[in-house]
Design a protein around this motif. Structure first.
Motif, short mmCIF file in Angstrom:
data_model
loop_
_atom_site.label_atom_id
_atom_site.label_comp_id
_atom_site.label_asym_id
_atom_site.label_seq_id
_atom_site.Cartn_x
_atom_site.Cartn_y
_atom_site.Cartn_z
N THR A 78 0.84 -1.21 0.00
CA THR A 78 0.00 0.00 0.00
C THR A 78 0.87 1.25 0.00
O THR A 78 1.81 1.36 0.78
CB THR A 78 -0.93 0.01 1.22
N LEU A 79 0.51 2.17 -0.87
CA LEU A 79 1.14 3.47 -0.96
C LEU A 79 0.22 4.50 -0.34
O LEU A 79 -1.00 4.41 -0.51
CB LEU A 79 1.39 3.82 -2.44
N TYR A 80 0.78 5.45 0.36
CA TYR A 80 -0.02 6.48 1.02
C TYR A 80 0.41 7.88 0.59
O TYR A 80 1.55 8.10 0.19
CB TYR A 80 0.14 6.38 2.54
N LEU A 81 -0.53 8.80 0.69
CA LEU A 81 -0.23 10.22 0.52
C LEU A 81 -0.90 10.94 1.68
O LEU A 81 -2.12 11.02 1.73
CB LEU A 81 -0.73 10.75 -0.82
N GLN A 82 -0.09 11.42 2.60
CA GLN A 82 -0.59 12.20 3.72
C GLN A 82 -0.60 13.66 3.30
O GLN A 82 0.43 14.21 2.95
CB GLN A 82 0.30 12.02 4.95
N MET A 83 -1.78 14.26 3.34
CA MET A 83 -1.93 15.63 2.89
C MET A 83 -2.37 16.49 4.06
O MET A 83 -3.44 16.28 4.63
CB MET A 83 -2.98 15.70 1.76
N ASP A 84 -1.54 17.43 4.44
CA ASP A 84 -1.81 18.35 5.55
C ASP A 84 -1.90 19.78 5.04
O ASP A 84 -1.45 20.08 3.93
CB ASP A 84 -0.70 18.23 6.61
N SER A 85 -2.47 20.63 5.87
CA SER A 85 -2.60 22.06 5.52
C SER A 85 -3.20 22.22 4.12
O SER A 85 -2.69 22.98 3.29
CB SER A 85 -1.23 22.76 5.60
N LEU A 86 -4.27 21.50 3.88
CA LEU A 86 -4.86 21.50 2.55
C LEU A 86 -5.42 22.86 2.17
O LEU A 86 -5.92 23.62 3.02
CB LEU A 86 -5.95 20.43 2.48
N LYS A 87 -5.31 23.15 0.87
CA LYS A 87 -5.78 24.41 0.32
C LYS A 87 -6.84 24.14 -0.74
O LYS A 87 -6.85 23.05 -1.34
CB LYS A 87 -4.60 25.15 -0.33
N PRO A 88 -7.68 25.10 -1.02
CA PRO A 88 -8.69 24.90 -2.07
C PRO A 88 -8.07 24.48 -3.41
O PRO A 88 -8.66 23.68 -4.13
CB PRO A 88 -9.37 26.27 -2.16
N GLU A 89 -6.89 24.97 -3.70
CA GLU A 89 -6.24 24.62 -4.96
C GLU A 89 -5.72 23.18 -5.00
O GLU A 89 -5.25 22.71 -6.04
CB GLU A 89 -5.09 25.58 -5.28
N ASP A 90 -5.81 22.47 -3.89
CA ASP A 90 -5.48 21.04 -3.88
C ASP A 90 -6.65 20.19 -4.34
O ASP A 90 -6.50 18.97 -4.51
CB ASP A 90 -5.07 20.59 -2.47
N THR A 91 -7.80 20.81 -4.54
CA THR A 91 -8.97 20.08 -5.03
C THR A 91 -8.68 19.47 -6.39
O THR A 91 -8.26 20.16 -7.32
CB THR A 91 -10.18 21.04 -5.13
N ALA A 92 -8.88 18.14 -6.48
CA ALA A 92 -8.56 17.42 -7.71
C ALA A 92 -8.93 15.95 -7.52
O ALA A 92 -9.22 15.51 -6.41
CB ALA A 92 -7.06 17.52 -8.03
N VAL A 93 -8.88 15.22 -8.62
CA VAL A 93 -8.91 13.77 -8.56
C VAL A 93 -7.46 13.30 -8.46
O VAL A 93 -6.61 13.71 -9.27
CB VAL A 93 -9.60 13.15 -9.78
N TYR A 94 -7.19 12.49 -7.47
CA TYR A 94 -5.83 12.00 -7.23
C TYR A 94 -5.71 10.56 -7.72
O TYR A 94 -6.55 9.71 -7.42
CB TYR A 94 -5.50 12.09 -5.74
N TYR A 95 -4.63 10.31 -8.47
CA TYR A 95 -4.40 9.01 -9.07
C TYR A 95 -3.08 8.40 -8.60
O TYR A 95 -2.06 9.09 -8.52
CB TYR A 95 -4.34 9.12 -10.59
N CYS A 96 -3.12 7.12 -8.37
CA CYS A 96 -1.93 6.33 -8.08
C CYS A 96 -1.37 5.83 -9.41
O CYS A 96 -2.14 5.50 -10.33
CB CYS A 96 -2.33 5.16 -7.19
N ASN A 97 -0.06 5.75 -9.51
CA ASN A 97 0.56 5.42 -10.80
C ASN A 97 1.85 4.65 -10.60
O ASN A 97 2.60 4.88 -9.63
CB ASN A 97 0.84 6.72 -11.57
N THR A 98 2.14 3.74 -11.53
CA THR A 98 3.43 3.09 -11.59
C THR A 98 3.70 2.66 -13.02
O THR A 98 2.79 2.67 -13.86
CB THR A 98 3.51 1.89 -10.64
N LYS A 99 4.94 2.33 -13.30
CA LYS A 99 5.31 1.84 -14.62
C LYS A 99 5.85 0.43 -14.45
O LYS A 99 6.75 0.18 -13.63
CB LYS A 99 6.37 2.72 -15.26
N VAL A 100 5.27 -0.50 -15.23
CA VAL A 100 5.68 -1.90 -15.17
C VAL A 100 6.02 -2.35 -16.58
O VAL A 100 5.18 -2.25 -17.48
CB VAL A 100 4.56 -2.78 -14.57
N ASN A 101 7.25 -2.82 -16.76
CA ASN A 101 7.70 -3.27 -18.09
C ASN A 101 7.46 -2.21 -19.16
O ASN A 101 7.01 -2.52 -20.27
CB ASN A 101 7.00 -4.58 -18.46
N GLY A 102 7.70 -0.95 -18.79
CA GLY A 102 7.59 0.14 -19.74
C GLY A 102 6.20 0.66 -19.97
O GLY A 102 6.00 1.62 -20.74
#
Length: 116
Positions: A78-102
């Motif tokens: 499991t990968l985590y993203l701890q987000m503190d002191s959030l701002k309105p400009e942080d509003t978005a859809v957040y995606y997890c990503n990796t590259k496997v075999n290119g």
């Protein structure tokens, strides 16, 4: 089959915190660089944070430095993203990503809304 499943998004007030999770399967998690991206309507997906699982090196977008932390639990793949002191400009859809075999792999995303 590579799978990335995000969770943890939601509505939070400015100044608040959220922790996003990404459960990974189908590849060697311990040997892969993992990333968080975000996207708002009409804009391209942008890299927020990355974690080189093998070396532990991290990288953050300037806009989130000092506020966001990326970390992982190898046993739970499991990968985590701890987000503190959030701002309105942080509003978005957040995606997890990796590259496997290119090939890039993405989760379906989790929506974060920062608003009062």
């Amino acid at each position: 089959q590579v799978q990335l499943v995000e969770s943890g998004g939601g509505l939070v007030q400015p100044g608040g915190s959220l922790r996003l999770s990404c459960v990974a399967s189908g590849f060697t998690f311990s040997m892969s660089t993992m990333n968080w991206y975000r996207q708002t309507p009409g804009k391209e997906r942008a890299l927020v944070a990355s974690l080189a699982i093998y070396s532990g090196a991290t990288n953050f977008a300037d806009s989130v430095k000092g506020r966001f932390t990326i970390f992982k639990n190898n046993a739970e793949k499991t990968l985590y993203l701890q987000m503190d002191s959030l701002k309105p400009e942080d509003t978005a859809v957040y995606y997890c990503n990796t590259k496997v075999n290119g090939r890039m792999h993405w989760g379906k995303g989790t929506l974060v809304t920062v608003s009062s």
